[in-house]
Design a protein around this motif. Structure first.
Motif, PDB file in Angstrom:
ATOM      1  N   ILE A 220       0.540  -1.286  -0.108  1.00  0.00           N
ATOM      2  CA  ILE A 220       0.056   0.062  -0.147  1.00  0.00           C
ATOM      3  C   ILE A 220       0.847   1.351   0.202  1.00  0.00           C
ATOM      4  O   ILE A 220       1.096   2.357  -0.216  1.00  0.00           O
ATOM      5  N   LEU A 221       1.515   1.200   0.860  1.00  0.00           N
ATOM      6  CA  LEU A 221       2.555   2.093   0.648  1.00  0.00           C
ATOM      7  C   LEU A 221       3.644   2.283  -0.284  1.00  0.00           C
ATOM      8  O   LEU A 221       3.298   3.821  -0.380  1.00  0.00           O
ATOM      9  N   ALA A 222       3.367   1.351  -1.344  1.00  0.00           N
ATOM     10  CA  ALA A 222       4.845   1.946  -2.559  1.00  0.00           C
ATOM     11  C   ALA A 222       3.540   2.282  -3.059  1.00  0.00           C
ATOM     12  O   ALA A 222       4.447   2.611  -4.372  1.00  0.00           O
ATOM     13  N   VAL A 223       2.028   1.545  -3.248  1.00  0.00           N
ATOM     14  CA  VAL A 223       1.726   2.924  -4.414  1.00  0.00           C
ATOM     15  C   VAL A 223       1.476   4.092  -4.150  1.00  0.00           C
ATOM     16  O   VAL A 223       0.728   4.803  -5.316  1.00  0.00           O
ATOM     17  N   MET A 348     -10.938  15.095 -17.094  1.00  0.00           N
ATOM     18  CA  MET A 348      -9.158  14.985 -17.647  1.00  0.00           C
ATOM     19  C   MET A 348      -8.083  15.520 -16.861  1.00  0.00           C
ATOM     20  O   MET A 348      -7.191  14.466 -17.713  1.00  0.00           O
ATOM     21  N   LEU A 349      -8.084  16.108 -15.602  1.00  0.00           N
ATOM     22  CA  LEU A 349      -7.061  16.075 -14.738  1.00  0.00           C
ATOM     23  C   LEU A 349      -6.612  15.066 -14.342  1.00  0.00           C
ATOM     24  O   LEU A 349      -5.547  15.264 -13.561  1.00  0.00           O
ATOM     25  N   LEU A 350      -7.395  14.539 -13.550  1.00  0.00           N
ATOM     26  CA  LEU A 350      -7.015  13.529 -12.792  1.00  0.00           C
ATOM     27  C   LEU A 350      -6.819  12.300 -13.670  1.00  0.00           C
ATOM     28  O   LEU A 350      -6.439  11.271 -13.040  1.00  0.00           O
ATOM     29  N   PHE A 351      -7.735  11.960 -15.141  1.00  0.00           N
ATOM     30  CA  PHE A 351      -7.429  10.139 -15.832  1.00  0.00           C
ATOM     31  C   PHE A 351      -6.036  10.190 -16.096  1.00  0.00           C
ATOM     32  O   PHE A 351      -5.433   8.683 -16.354  1.00  0.00           O
ATOM     33  N   VAL A 357      -0.750   5.451 -13.212  1.00  0.00           N
ATOM     34  CA  VAL A 357      -0.538   4.958 -11.441  1.00  0.00           C
ATOM     35  C   VAL A 357      -1.060   2.798 -12.078  1.00  0.00           C
ATOM     36  O   VAL A 357       0.394   3.090 -11.783  1.00  0.00           O
ATOM     37  N   PHE A 358      -2.267   3.146 -13.034  1.00  0.00           N
ATOM     38  CA  PHE A 358      -2.348   1.523 -12.840  1.00  0.00           C
ATOM     39  C   PHE A 358      -1.693   1.298 -14.068  1.00  0.00           C
ATOM     40  O   PHE A 358      -1.184   0.060 -14.732  1.00  0.00           O
ATOM     41  N   TYR A 359      -0.864   2.293 -15.050  1.00  0.00           N
ATOM     42  CA  TYR A 359       0.154   1.483 -16.209  1.00  0.00           C
ATOM     43  C   TYR A 359       1.317   0.833 -15.660  1.00  0.00           C
ATOM     44  O   TYR A 359       1.727  -0.081 -16.221  1.00  0.00           O
ATOM     45  N   THR A 360       2.098   1.683 -14.328  1.00  0.00           N
ATOM     46  CA  THR A 360       3.243   1.818 -14.032  1.00  0.00           C
ATOM     47  C   THR A 360       2.743   0.638 -13.104  1.00  0.00           C
ATOM     48  O   THR A 360       3.666  -1.078 -13.200  1.00  0.00           O
ATOM     49  N   ILE A 361       1.350  -0.233 -12.552  1.00  0.00           N
ATOM     50  CA  ILE A 361       1.635  -0.894 -11.975  1.00  0.00           C
ATOM     51  C   ILE A 361       1.386  -2.399 -12.935  1.00  0.00           C
ATOM     52  O   ILE A 361       2.424  -3.265 -12.256  1.00  0.00           O
TER      53      ILE A 361
END
Length: 385
Positions: A220-223, A348-351, A357-361
């Protein structure tokens, strides 16, 4: 056929999840109603936390890069960094409120004056048009317009609008007071977070490691660290891209002697904070402003905008913002479209950072699995012709 304990647990989990999903779909209206109540309670804290996160980006830079070398300011560098950051935000708001908006109002007044002049000439133009048409006297009598009835209808319509405005004024004032109050409370909460962020971070870590397993807490901390870094890089890149784009407009418009160079440059910088489509908003307003002075220059401004937009879309944005969040250009574009369709400008700003983040994980998970399977990189990186 007999089932072992593991299979029974899996079946029970599937059944339990299916039941939950059924009740969620059936009572979705009630659930969203509860979400609305919960949001009203926590909105102040969520907005305050978001404000603290955004303000912390330039504040940390000022504190660590600009004020860290001064020993005299060591005890007050946090307070000074917050003050400098807030002063910068206030300056930007001042430039928008007292430079851009007044100029837009003045242009609107010019447009209204021109429309009034056209309205005064309209009866004469209509008479000339009617006289030029091949209409007999009898036909003209049949198509006479009852101006008195139209006037009465317009007066009644205006009275209805006025009554609606008066009746809703109390609700508007109440909503404005509530919004201002929530903003003040959120801002105070934001300051608490900024001045005590280290202590809050340590306290949250202690609670997390005390309640959860160590491995789960580490994940969790890493994410969270990845999310913080990604969002910080994105907002920094977005602001840098807006400044670059606005500067390009100021310089190029000054070279070509177009009016409102500084005003339109500031306007484009502000609207460019909206990913990809924001600059088009600044372009529309810029065309509107220049057209009031010289319509031909407004056409050349559109040409200039298209050229700068090509440079910005193909070079600046993918390199500055795309690289800052570690996303390929195509995923940046897809994130903007998806976020805009779902949640508008905020989406637009958040996605973009969320997608990063999802791409990296997912990328890390895939690489780990490929490594465990001992699949050579040459095998998956080879492009078939």
């Amino acid at each position: 056929m007999e089932f072992n304990k593991k299979q029974v647990k899996s079946i029970l989990k599937i059944v339990f999840i299916s039941i939950l999903f059924y009740f969620f779909v059936k009572e979705i209206g009630t659930i969203f109603g509860y979400f609305s109540v919960v949001w009203n309670v926590i909105a102040v804290f969520v907005i305050g936390g978001a404000m603290a996160f955004i303000i912390n980006i330039p504040m940390s830079f000022i504190e660590k890069k600009l004020l860290s070398k001064s020993k005299k300011l060591k005890k007050a560098k946090r307070q000074l960094s917050v003050l400098i950051t807030l002063a910068t935000v206030v300056l930007i708001i001042y430039m928008v409120m007292f430079i851009v908006i007044p100029e837009l109002v003045r242009t609107m007044q010019m447009l209204i004056a021109q429309l009034q002049e056209f309205y005064d000439k309209l009866p004469a133009l209509l008479n000339n048009l009617v006289n030029s048409l091949p209409i007999t006297e009898e036909t003209a009598k049949n198509i006479q317009i009852e101006w008195s009835e139209i006037s009465i209808t317009m007066i009644k319509t205006l009275q209805g609008l006025a009554t609606g405005i008066v009746s809703s004024s109390t609700a508007i004032i109440g909503g404005a007071v509530s919004t201002v109050t929530n903003f003040i409370m959120s801002f105070i909460f934001c300051l608490y977070i900024l001045f005590a962020k280290e202590k809050l971070s340590v306290a949250c870590k202690k609670v997390m490691y005390a309640v959860l397993k160590e491995k789960t807490s580490d994940n969790i901390l890493a994410v969270l660290i990845l999310t913080k870094r990604t969002f910080s890089n994105f907002f920094s890149g977005q602001c840098l891209e807006a400044v670059i784009l606005g500067s390009l407009f100021v310089v190029s418009m000054t070279v070509f002697k177009m009016p409102y160079a500084l005003l339109i440059g500031i306007l484009v910088s502000v609207t460019a904070l909206i990913p990809i489509v924001g600059a088009f908003i600044g372009c529309i307003v810029g065309v509107f402003l220049i057209m009031m002075v010289n319509p031909m220059q407004a056409v050349w401004f559109v040409v200039l905008f298209l050229v700068i937009q090509q440079i910005e879309g193909n070079l600046i944005y993918p390199k500055v913002v795309g690289n800052s969040v570690g996303l390929p250009a195509i995923l940046v574009f897809m994130a903007v479209i998806l976020g805009g369709n779902l949640f508008g400008i905020a989406g637009m700003l958040l996605f973009i950072p969320l997608t990063s983040v999802f791409y990296t994980i997912i990328k890390r998970i895939i690489n780990d699995r490929l490594e465990k399977k001992s699949i050579a990189e040459e095998k998956v990186n080879t492009v078939s012709e």
